[in-house]
Design an enzyme around this catalytic site. Structure first.
Site, PDB file in Angstrom:
ATOM      1  N   HIS A  72      12.346  -0.723  16.275  1.00  0.00           N
ATOM      2  CA  HIS A  72      11.453  -1.025  15.156  1.00  0.00           C
ATOM      3  C   HIS A  72      11.004  -2.486  15.217  1.00  0.00           C
ATOM      4  O   HIS A  72      11.841  -3.380  15.263  1.00  0.00           O
ATOM      5  CB  HIS A  72      12.162  -0.780  13.819  1.00  0.00           C
ATOM      6  CG  HIS A  72      12.269   0.675  13.460  1.00  0.00           C
ATOM      7  ND1 HIS A  72      12.481   1.118  12.180  1.00  0.00           N
ATOM      8  CD2 HIS A  72      12.159   1.788  14.228  1.00  0.00           C
ATOM      9  CE1 HIS A  72      12.508   2.449  12.183  1.00  0.00           C
ATOM     10  NE2 HIS A  72      12.324   2.874  13.409  1.00  0.00           N
ATOM     11  N   TYR A 201      12.240  -1.024   2.082  1.00  0.00           N
ATOM     12  CA  TYR A 201      13.145  -1.569   1.065  1.00  0.00           C
ATOM     13  C   TYR A 201      12.326  -1.696  -0.216  1.00  0.00           C
ATOM     14  O   TYR A 201      11.313  -2.408  -0.234  1.00  0.00           O
ATOM     15  CB  TYR A 201      13.669  -2.950   1.482  1.00  0.00           C
ATOM     16  CG  TYR A 201      14.649  -2.924   2.637  1.00  0.00           C
ATOM     17  CD1 TYR A 201      14.200  -2.905   3.953  1.00  0.00           C
ATOM     18  CD2 TYR A 201      16.023  -2.936   2.410  1.00  0.00           C
ATOM     19  CE1 TYR A 201      15.099  -2.896   5.014  1.00  0.00           C
ATOM     20  CE2 TYR A 201      16.931  -2.928   3.458  1.00  0.00           C
ATOM     21  CZ  TYR A 201      16.463  -2.900   4.759  1.00  0.00           C
ATOM     22  OH  TYR A 201      17.356  -2.894   5.809  1.00  0.00           O
ATOM     23  N   PRO A 293      25.322  -3.800   1.895  1.00  0.00           N
ATOM     24  CA  PRO A 293      24.575  -3.214   3.023  1.00  0.00           C
ATOM     25  C   PRO A 293      23.102  -3.607   3.103  1.00  0.00           C
ATOM     26  O   PRO A 293      22.454  -3.279   4.095  1.00  0.00           O
ATOM     27  CB  PRO A 293      24.714  -1.708   2.780  1.00  0.00           C
ATOM     28  CG  PRO A 293      24.966  -1.575   1.321  1.00  0.00           C
ATOM     29  CD  PRO A 293      25.713  -2.797   0.898  1.00  0.00           C
ATOM     30  N   LYS A 297      24.015  -5.897   7.923  1.00  0.00           N
ATOM     31  CA  LYS A 297      24.632  -6.901   8.802  1.00  0.00           C
ATOM     32  C   LYS A 297      26.068  -6.558   9.222  1.00  0.00           C
ATOM     33  O   LYS A 297      26.612  -7.200  10.130  1.00  0.00           O
ATOM     34  CB  LYS A 297      24.647  -8.271   8.097  1.00  0.00           C
ATOM     35  CG  LYS A 297      23.269  -8.874   7.916  1.00  0.00           C
ATOM     36  CD  LYS A 297      22.705  -9.334   9.241  1.00  0.00           C
ATOM     37  CE  LYS A 297      21.249  -9.703   9.169  1.00  0.00           C
ATOM     38  NZ  LYS A 297      20.481  -9.267  10.337  1.00  0.00           N
ATOM     39  N   TYR A 385      16.646 -11.181   9.416  1.00  0.00           N
ATOM     40  CA  TYR A 385      16.773  -9.728   9.550  1.00  0.00           C
ATOM     41  C   TYR A 385      17.054  -9.323  10.999  1.00  0.00           C
ATOM     42  O   TYR A 385      17.927  -8.484  11.255  1.00  0.00           O
ATOM     43  CB  TYR A 385      15.502  -9.035   9.032  1.00  0.00           C
ATOM     44  CG  TYR A 385      15.689  -7.545   8.840  1.00  0.00           C
ATOM     45  CD1 TYR A 385      16.213  -7.036   7.659  1.00  0.00           C
ATOM     46  CD2 TYR A 385      15.358  -6.646   9.845  1.00  0.00           C
ATOM     47  CE1 TYR A 385      16.412  -5.672   7.484  1.00  0.00           C
ATOM     48  CE2 TYR A 385      15.543  -5.281   9.686  1.00  0.00           C
ATOM     49  CZ  TYR A 385      16.075  -4.798   8.499  1.00  0.00           C
ATOM     50  OH  TYR A 385      16.267  -3.445   8.335  1.00  0.00           O
TER      51      TYR A 385
HETATM   52  C1  PHB Z   1      21.040   2.939   7.030  1.00  0.00           C
HETATM   53  O1  PHB Z   1      20.216   3.468   7.781  1.00  0.00           O
HETATM   54  O2  PHB Z   1      22.055   3.536   6.687  1.00  0.00           O
HETATM   55  C2  PHB Z   1      20.757   1.568   6.530  1.00  0.00           C
HETATM   56  C3  PHB Z   1      19.668   0.875   7.014  1.00  0.00           C
HETATM   57  C4  PHB Z   1      19.388  -0.415   6.557  1.00  0.00           C
HETATM   58  C5  PHB Z   1      20.215  -0.989   5.625  1.00  0.00           C
HETATM   59  C6  PHB Z   1      21.337  -0.306   5.152  1.00  0.00           C
HETATM   60  C7  PHB Z   1      21.605   0.970   5.610  1.00  0.00           C
HETATM   61  O3  PHB Z   1      19.924  -2.227   5.170  1.00  0.00           O
END
Ligand code: PHB
Ligand code: APR
Length: 394
Positions: A72, A201, A293, A297, A385
């Site tokens: 990505h 997000y 989460p 990280k 990120y």
């Molecule tokens: C996930 O795909 O489980 C996931 C992806 C990004 C995040 C947290 C969890 O920031």
């Protein structure tokens, strides 16, 4: 039994450390409390920084990741009902992230360990660590009604947040920093195509949402929920309905729903232990620190810890120097605190904090507006990120 390094815990930290040591001819035994199937049953975040994929390349556990992982080059931030893309690749001069589940990373490492004929003792009961303040540490465990003892040079505590290693350190020798957030993440895994080809997000007045994925046919979605909610309180239908309300009109209209194949609530915590070394015992991964989460990280920090640890141990055995061992805790903690800061900040930016009222929501929206429209703001998000380099600031 004798080994050079006794590794406690066969999660991603312990398994990756085992591979890194094996590549340099250092002997290690891994002790795991659970069965292998149980370890693979845990579903966790799935975004790998380049530092992590480089490490998996280094140990040669990368074939399936490169075949099935999704590269990505950006992600979306959604606020006030509109999506804005953070172009990671452009902003960071060509860096990407790899979307590949932690379960898959763990399975690949387990397969590689088995193929190399290396020892992992699953269902090791009552593991205890001894004499790590001396040159001859020992580890004991129980199996089939017998107590076994392993003599080693070093102990690697890769045994997660609830492990025995951190708990065995005298209270006066350790300092813990902790923040618990007043909400959790309700997660769903479903065999449905992702709503968008990249991650989204979402900051919404109804609370945070995240659209993630495991493949072009498997999606992972999350909703911010009160800590008192249990997964069984949420029907699949209620989940999809709430998710639609937190997304922009286009995503909401195109969302494909289906039965969940996993549903669970996870609490959010920031936690750091200082130091990460106690004589001849080292902590790595979740045993030493937890991040919320937001930003994914956790696994990436675990990977950089074990890279620092394996380098220190290789230096010890090959160059007969303790310099790397002495530097281990400081090197890790510098990187840990940077990732802790980013994860805490990103969590604060994206979630609804009722105690901050409507003005709190307005501040978040103004900050998001700044971040997506300012090159400096976007770059700051992007470089954190994709992950700061291992030697950043050195
Ligand atoms: C996930 O795909 O489980 C996931 C992806 C990004 C995040 C947290 C969890 O920031
Ligand atoms: N004896 C032996 N094994 C133990 C013990 C014990 N007393 N206590 C815990 N373990 C095992 C657990 O069963 C688990 O398999 O240690 C392992 C630790 O694995 P993880 O919790 O996955 O931690 P880690 O390997 O550091 O991985 C970090 O996991 O939580 C995520 O976000 C985090 O992605 C990051 C990654």
């Amino acid at each position: 039994m004798k080994t050079q390094v006794a590794i406690i815990g066969a999660g991603p930290s312990g398994l990756l450390l085992g591979q890194l040591l094996h590549k340099s001819g250092i002997d290690a035994i891994i002790l795991e409390r659970q069965t292998g199937e149980h370890v693979l049953g845990r579903i966790r975040a799935g975004v790998l920084e380049q530092v992590t994929t480089d490490l998996l390349d280094e140990v040669g556990v990368n074939q399936r990741m490169h075949q099935e992982g999704l590269v990505h080059g950006g992600f979306d931030m959604l606020f006030k009902g509109e999506r804005h893309r953070i172009d990671l690749r452009r902003l960071t001069g060509g860096k990407n992230v790899m979307v590949y589940g932690q379960t898959d990373v763990t399975r690949d490492l387990m397969d590689a360990r088995r193929a190399a004929g290396l020892t992992t003792i699953y269902q090791a009961g009552h593991v205890t660590v001894h004499d790590f303040d001396s040159a001859r540490p020992r580890v004991r465990y129980q199996q089939d009604g017998l107590t076994h003892e392993i003599e080693c040079d070093f102990i690697a505590g890769c045994d997660g947040f609830h492990g025995v290693c951190r708990a065995s350190v005298p209270r006066g020798a350790i300092r813990e920093f902790e923040k618990i957030y007043p909400f959790g993440w309700l997660g769903i895994l479903s065999d449905t195509p992702p709503v968008h080809h990249e991650l989204v997000y979402a900051n919404s007045q109804r609370g945070f949402a995240l659209c993630s994925q495991r493949s072009s046919t498997r999606s992972r979605y999350y909703l911010q929920v009160p800590l008192t909610d249990r997964a069984e309180d949420w029907s699949d239908e209620a989940f999809w309905q709430e998710l639609r309300l937190r997304l922009d009109p286009q995503a909401s209209a195109s969302l494909v729903t289906g039965p969940s194949i996993e549903k669970s609530v996870a609490p959010l915590r920031s936690f750091v232990t200082e130091p990460m070394r106690f004589g001849r015992m080292f902590l790595a991964g979740d045993a030493a620190h937890i991040v919320p989460p937001t930003g994914a990280k956790g696994l990436n920090l675990a990977a950089s810890d074990v890279k620092f640890l394996s380098s220190a141990l290789i230096e010890f055995y090959q160059d007969k120097t303790e310099a790397g061992i002495d530097a281990y805790s400081g090197r890790c903690l510098r990187r840990v605190w940077r990732a802790e800061r980013f994860s805490w900040w990103f969590t604060g930016l994206m979630h609804r904090f009722p105690e901050n009222g409507d003005i709190g929501q307005k501040f978040q929206e103004a900050e998001l507006d700044y971040l997506v429209n300012s090159e400096a703001g976007s770059l700051s998000v992007a470089e954190n990120y994709v992950g700061l380099p291992l030697n950043f600031g050195e």
